[in-house]
Scaffold this active site. Sequence first.
Site, PDB file in Angstrom:
ATOM      1  N   GLU A 229       0.891  -1.177   0.000  1.00  8.91           N
ATOM      2  CA  GLU A 229       0.000   0.000   0.000  1.00  8.91           C
ATOM      3  C   GLU A 229       0.918   1.213   0.000  1.00  8.91           C
ATOM      4  O   GLU A 229       1.493   1.565   1.037  1.00  8.91           O
ATOM      5  CB  GLU A 229      -0.894  -0.013   1.253  1.00  8.91           C
ATOM      6  CG  GLU A 229      -1.860  -1.196   1.327  1.00  8.91           C
ATOM      7  CD  GLU A 229      -3.096  -1.001   0.451  1.00  8.91           C
ATOM      8  OE1 GLU A 229      -3.252   0.070  -0.154  1.00  8.91           O
ATOM      9  OE2 GLU A 229      -3.898  -1.945   0.364  1.00  8.91           O
ATOM     10  N   CYS A 263      -2.062   9.542   2.659  1.00  6.07           N
ATOM     11  CA  CYS A 263      -1.672   8.936   1.377  1.00  6.07           C
ATOM     12  C   CYS A 263      -2.652   9.282   0.266  1.00  6.07           C
ATOM     13  O   CYS A 263      -2.258   9.436  -0.879  1.00  6.07           O
ATOM     14  CB  CYS A 263      -1.561   7.433   1.526  1.00  6.07           C
ATOM     15  SG  CYS A 263      -3.066   6.687   2.176  1.00  6.07           S
TER      16      CYS A 263
HETATM   17  P1  NAD Z   1       8.215   4.884   4.900  1.00 10.16           P
HETATM   18  O1  NAD Z   1       8.197   4.084   3.653  1.00 10.16           O
HETATM   19  O2  NAD Z   1       9.373   5.793   5.137  1.00 10.16           O
HETATM   20  O3  NAD Z   1       8.132   3.940   6.200  1.00 10.16           O
HETATM   21  C1  NAD Z   1       7.137   2.957   6.357  1.00 10.16           C
HETATM   22  C2  NAD Z   1       7.657   1.844   7.244  1.00 10.16           C
HETATM   23  O4  NAD Z   1       8.794   1.251   6.619  1.00 10.16           O
HETATM   24  C3  NAD Z   1       8.106   2.278   8.633  1.00 10.16           C
HETATM   25  O5  NAD Z   1       7.665   1.325   9.573  1.00 10.16           O
HETATM   26  C4  NAD Z   1       9.635   2.286   8.535  1.00 10.16           C
HETATM   27  O6  NAD Z   1      10.280   1.971   9.748  1.00 10.16           O
HETATM   28  C5  NAD Z   1       9.893   1.198   7.513  1.00 10.16           C
HETATM   29  N1  NAD Z   1      11.118   1.444   6.735  1.00 10.16           N
HETATM   30  C6  NAD Z   1      11.660   2.652   6.410  1.00 10.16           C
HETATM   31  N2  NAD Z   1      12.774   2.463   5.672  1.00 10.16           N
HETATM   32  C7  NAD Z   1      12.931   1.131   5.530  1.00 10.16           C
HETATM   33  C8  NAD Z   1      13.902   0.313   4.868  1.00 10.16           C
HETATM   34  N3  NAD Z   1      14.915   0.831   4.209  1.00 10.16           N
HETATM   35  N4  NAD Z   1      13.748  -1.016   4.913  1.00 10.16           N
HETATM   36  C9  NAD Z   1      12.700  -1.568   5.559  1.00 10.16           C
HETATM   37  N5  NAD Z   1      11.766  -0.848   6.223  1.00 10.16           N
HETATM   38  C10 NAD Z   1      11.869   0.480   6.197  1.00 10.16           C
HETATM   39  O7  NAD Z   1       6.828   5.687   4.900  1.00 10.16           O
HETATM   40  P2  NAD Z   1       6.307   6.746   5.959  1.00 10.16           P
HETATM   41  O8  NAD Z   1       7.119   7.983   5.862  1.00 10.16           O
HETATM   42  O9  NAD Z   1       6.119   6.127   7.276  1.00 10.16           O
HETATM   43  O10 NAD Z   1       4.837   7.026   5.355  1.00 10.16           O
HETATM   44  C11 NAD Z   1       4.621   7.894   4.303  1.00 10.16           C
HETATM   45  C12 NAD Z   1       4.443   7.191   2.974  1.00 10.16           C
HETATM   46  O11 NAD Z   1       3.508   6.136   3.089  1.00 10.16           O
HETATM   47  C13 NAD Z   1       3.875   8.104   1.900  1.00 10.16           C
HETATM   48  O12 NAD Z   1       4.474   7.823   0.668  1.00 10.16           O
HETATM   49  C14 NAD Z   1       2.402   7.740   1.869  1.00 10.16           C
HETATM   50  O13 NAD Z   1       1.743   8.060   0.661  1.00 10.16           O
HETATM   51  C15 NAD Z   1       2.484   6.272   2.103  1.00 10.16           C
HETATM   52  N6  NAD Z   1       1.229   5.777   2.674  1.00 10.16           N
HETATM   53  C16 NAD Z   1       0.452   4.944   1.932  1.00 10.16           C
HETATM   54  C17 NAD Z   1      -0.765   4.499   2.447  1.00 10.16           C
HETATM   55  C18 NAD Z   1      -1.673   3.580   1.674  1.00 10.16           C
HETATM   56  O14 NAD Z   1      -2.617   3.058   2.273  1.00 10.16           O
HETATM   57  N7  NAD Z   1      -1.457   3.343   0.397  1.00 10.16           N
HETATM   58  C19 NAD Z   1      -1.156   4.897   3.711  1.00 10.16           C
HETATM   59  C20 NAD Z   1      -0.317   5.742   4.435  1.00 10.16           C
HETATM   60  C21 NAD Z   1       0.873   6.164   3.908  1.00 10.16           C
END
Ligand code: NAD
Length: 485
Positions: A229, A263
């Site tokens: 997602e 998002c």
């Molecule tokens: P992110 O991708 O930075 O982090 C999400 C999760 O991934 C966190 O738990 C983080 O600890 C982990 N993570 C970060 N880097 C990682 C790596 N290198 N390897 C493995 N895990 C890692 O996202 P965010 O900043 O928490 O959220 C914002 C993003 O999420 C935006 O792009 C937003 O559009 C998207 N989002 C999508 C939805 C949806 O339902 N489609 C919902 C909410 C947010």
Amino acid sequence: MTETDSAPAAAPHAPAEKSAADIQRLFKAQQPRALALRESTAAERIDKLRRLRRLMFDRREAIMDACHADFGKPRAEVEVTEILPVVAEARHACARLKSWMKPQRKRPTLLLLGTQAAIHTEPRGRCLIISPWNYPINLSFGPLVSAIAAGNTVILKPSELTPHCARLMAEMIAELFDPSEVTVVQGAVATAQSLLDLPFDHIFFTGSPAVGRVVMAAAAKHLSSVTLELGGKSPVVVDASADLDNTARTLVWAKFANNGQTCIAPDYVYVHEDIRDAFLKACVSALEALYGDQGRMADNQDYCRIVNDKHHARLRGILEDAHERGARLTTGAIPDNTDRYIAPTIVTDIPADARIMEEEIFGPLMPVLGFNDLSTAIADINARPKPLALYIYAKDKAVIDRILASTSAGGTAINTAMLQFLHKRLPFGGVNNSGIGNSHGHAGYRAFSHERSVLRDRFSLAFLFRPPYNAFTRQFIRFTVRWLG
Ligand code: NAD
């Protein structure tokens, strides 16, 4: 904590990263439970969901406190966007689980007359849920509901950027489940990477497209199935036929709720030039109706904050970049970092190469672009990666149909925004860059289930396709091929 405590509390120390060995132990401990859960009944799963729902309700004050402490989220907004979607998801699953679990009978095809067939859903097994910070409870417990409904074990890794929420969820889950069934592992990237090294049966990731690629690459090593997602830039098209008051009211709410850190928030807006000025005026009125006088919005307790200084600086950077290139601010201003506040900022006259039109904004900045010919807006949308959401504001049905037919998006709402998320009978998910797979309701249950085809032969003629190929069987095969061909 009360409504009047406006500043988010200082973040507690980030949770220590969990060692790879500890994570491996947890993962191993879930294997026997995952096997046992294959035989769990609807009633057993419903009981767990009811207890989770009840706990969400009992701990709602703590949830509101944690969200406020992490990013100044208004308490009413926590109820609407963190608690309500999870309890609604759980209620929906409880009411329908029995029918979702029932094998779906399939009528035999002509070729297989004499067989009985059905699709059985079986739990995927050991599942990993990695969640983001922007709706920390909703996007952790929402997928958890589907995973439990489908009969899986779960390790949940919430975001390290909302540590109060992560700690609270760990406490809540420990109250309800043995770690061999569901457990929360707190930590940041190193912890996520140790988890991703393990051969989970399914990984449900919510976050950015960049990290989504990392997750998919890790899943490929074990051929774990994934639901991704993700995010991206969700466009809005406002046609000249749109009802301006409704457009402004719903769009402004969708853009600035949660401080734009959503998002499916409208990212940028294409508005027909004939109504551009009237649209901007309506947006300013709608903004003031929601959050009061522009000069005093910083004091409004209904307005959330940016999650941390890094994201605040990023948003300031993209706004400065647009401003320096000649963009105009209809509302808002270049922010300082008082209390991680950024005013709702409507930006116009944006040059094409401004950063604000390149990266996902994920904050309260709303670029507004004009169009005269719908084809140019559609071409621009199609030149970008497929978005998670696309919003259409129009009364003219031909315009709506044309946009729907010529674009691709995870989901679309017409003459409103964001409500598609709340409809539990609609699958929620992106396409390619904005996601792979779906969540919510039955789609969420299916994401965490394997659909197993089960066929029972009663009196089919399949034996006639097997050797020895004598004159009769050859004739029969030839006849069948000609008949179906
Ligand atoms: P992110 O991708 O930075 O982090 C999400 C999760 O991934 C966190 O738990 C983080 O600890 C982990 N993570 C970060 N880097 C990682 C790596 N290198 N390897 C493995 N895990 C890692 O996202 P965010 O900043 O928490 O959220 C914002 C993003 O999420 C935006 O792009 C937003 O559009 C998207 N989002 C999508 C939805 C949806 O339902 N489609 C919902 C909410 C947010």
